[in-house]
Design a protein around this motif. Structure first.
Motif, PDB file in Angstrom:
ATOM      1  N   ILE A  31       9.353  -2.524  -3.005  1.00  0.00           N
ATOM      2  CA  ILE A  31       8.058  -1.894  -3.276  1.00  0.00           C
ATOM      3  C   ILE A  31       8.016  -0.512  -2.629  1.00  0.00           C
ATOM      4  N   ARG A  32       7.652   0.481  -3.411  1.00  0.00           N
ATOM      5  CA  ARG A  32       7.627   1.859  -2.926  1.00  0.00           C
ATOM      6  C   ARG A  32       6.386   2.122  -2.078  1.00  0.00           C
ATOM      7  N   ASP A  78       4.287   4.446  -2.476  1.00  0.00           N
ATOM      8  CA  ASP A  78       3.153   4.870  -3.284  1.00  0.00           C
ATOM      9  C   ASP A  78       2.612   3.750  -4.176  1.00  0.00           C
ATOM     10  N   GLU A  79       3.173   2.547  -4.070  1.00  0.00           N
ATOM     11  CA  GLU A  79       2.681   1.401  -4.829  1.00  0.00           C
ATOM     12  C   GLU A  79       1.663   0.615  -4.012  1.00  0.00           C
ATOM     13  N   ASP A  80       0.763  -0.048  -4.724  1.00  0.00           N
ATOM     14  CA  ASP A  80      -0.208  -0.930  -4.091  1.00  0.00           C
ATOM     15  C   ASP A  80       0.446  -2.288  -3.862  1.00  0.00           C
ATOM     16  N   ARG A 123       5.378  -5.046   1.704  1.00  0.00           N
ATOM     17  CA  ARG A 123       6.298  -3.952   1.395  1.00  0.00           C
ATOM     18  C   ARG A 123       7.585  -4.083   2.215  1.00  0.00           C
TER      19      ARG A 123
END
Length: 261
Positions: A128-129, A131-133, A212
């Motif tokens: 998971i990046r 900038d991802e939720d 994350r």
């Protein structure tokens, strides 16, 4: 969308089936083989809660636990706070539901409760990046008791045996999909006496960070469970005890305790 998801057994569904609790009924889901990309479709026939056996709401491929995520708990065990999340795995075969019995193994003389907030995944999560939720990968939240053979944990150094005895992962009673996990009260009672109480806002590593972080180590699959750590106040369980883990908005997970043979 608000949903209270359970898993239940009937004569027609002996292996466990997912449903949505509405008042005093369950709306069974048409496809409950897995929670992959959860998009619930209910059947037409509701079932009364009194006609089913509610079981653990998860059947995870893995249980990822976070150690020492509350400063006061780390301090009570004489441990320093880790600079990054301290992860360990708990065997999926340890899962039981609310109302089932925690069995104290003969190998341990110091079995303790650890009340925790549990995260149930809805979507496959990998790398998971920033900038991802991260919370968009979550199905919902539940109560977990990370039961621990403390003497064996100290003896073994690593946690696998101490955390993975059968019945050492009570989960439930259901999954709540619509709740903010960032500041919930977590309470553990033994025979009605409060032993642990803390708030998830006191976590060193909050829920989104944990998801994350873990996703960059191992792929999380739908239905996988993350147990987020416990506040201070852990204490021993004994034959005949009743232990309750209550997370604000998520109901209470209740299990009796029996000595093993």
């Amino acid at each position: 969308m608000f949903m209270r998801i359970c898993r239940f057994i009937t004569s027609n569904h002996p292996n466990g089936h997912y449903g949505i609790i509405v008042d005093d009924e369950i709306l069974p889901l048409k496809d409950s083989v897995a929670l992959a990309n959860f998009s619930p479709t209910v059947t037409d026939a509701a079932i009364a809660l009194t006609e089913v056996q509610i079981v653990a709401p998860v059947a995870p491929s893995k249980i990822v636990c976070v150690g020492r995520n509350y400063k006061d708990h780390a301090a009570e065990l004489g441990n320093p706070m880790p600079p990054e999340p301290l992860l360990f795995l708990k065997a999926p075969s340890a899962v039981i539901g609310s109302g089932e019995t925690i069995v104290l193994p003969a190998q341990s003389s110091q079995v303790e409760h650890e009340g925790e907030l549990g995260i149930v995944m809805a979507r496959t999560a990998r790398q998971i990046r920033d900038d991802e939720d991260a919370l968009s990968y979550v199905l919902g939240y539940t109560c977990v008791n990370d039961v621990t053979a403390r003497d064996l944990q100290r003896k073994d150094v690593q946690f696998t045996r101490a955390k993975s005895f059968d019945t050492f992962c009570p989960v439930g009673p259901f999954i709540e999909t619509d709740i903010d996990p960032l500041d919930l009260r977590v309470t553990t009672r033994v025979n009605g006496e409060v032993r642990q109480q803390g708030r998830t806002s006191a976590m060193a590593f909050p829920v989104d960070y944990l998801i994350r972080y873990i996703s960059r180590i191992m792929t999380l699959y739908p239905g996988d469970l993350i147990s987020t750590g416990t506040p201070a106040g852990v204490s021993s369980l004994h034959d005949g005890d009743l232990v309750e883990v209550e997370v604000e908005g998520l109901g209470a997970l209740r299990n009796d305790v029996k000595a093993g043979q």
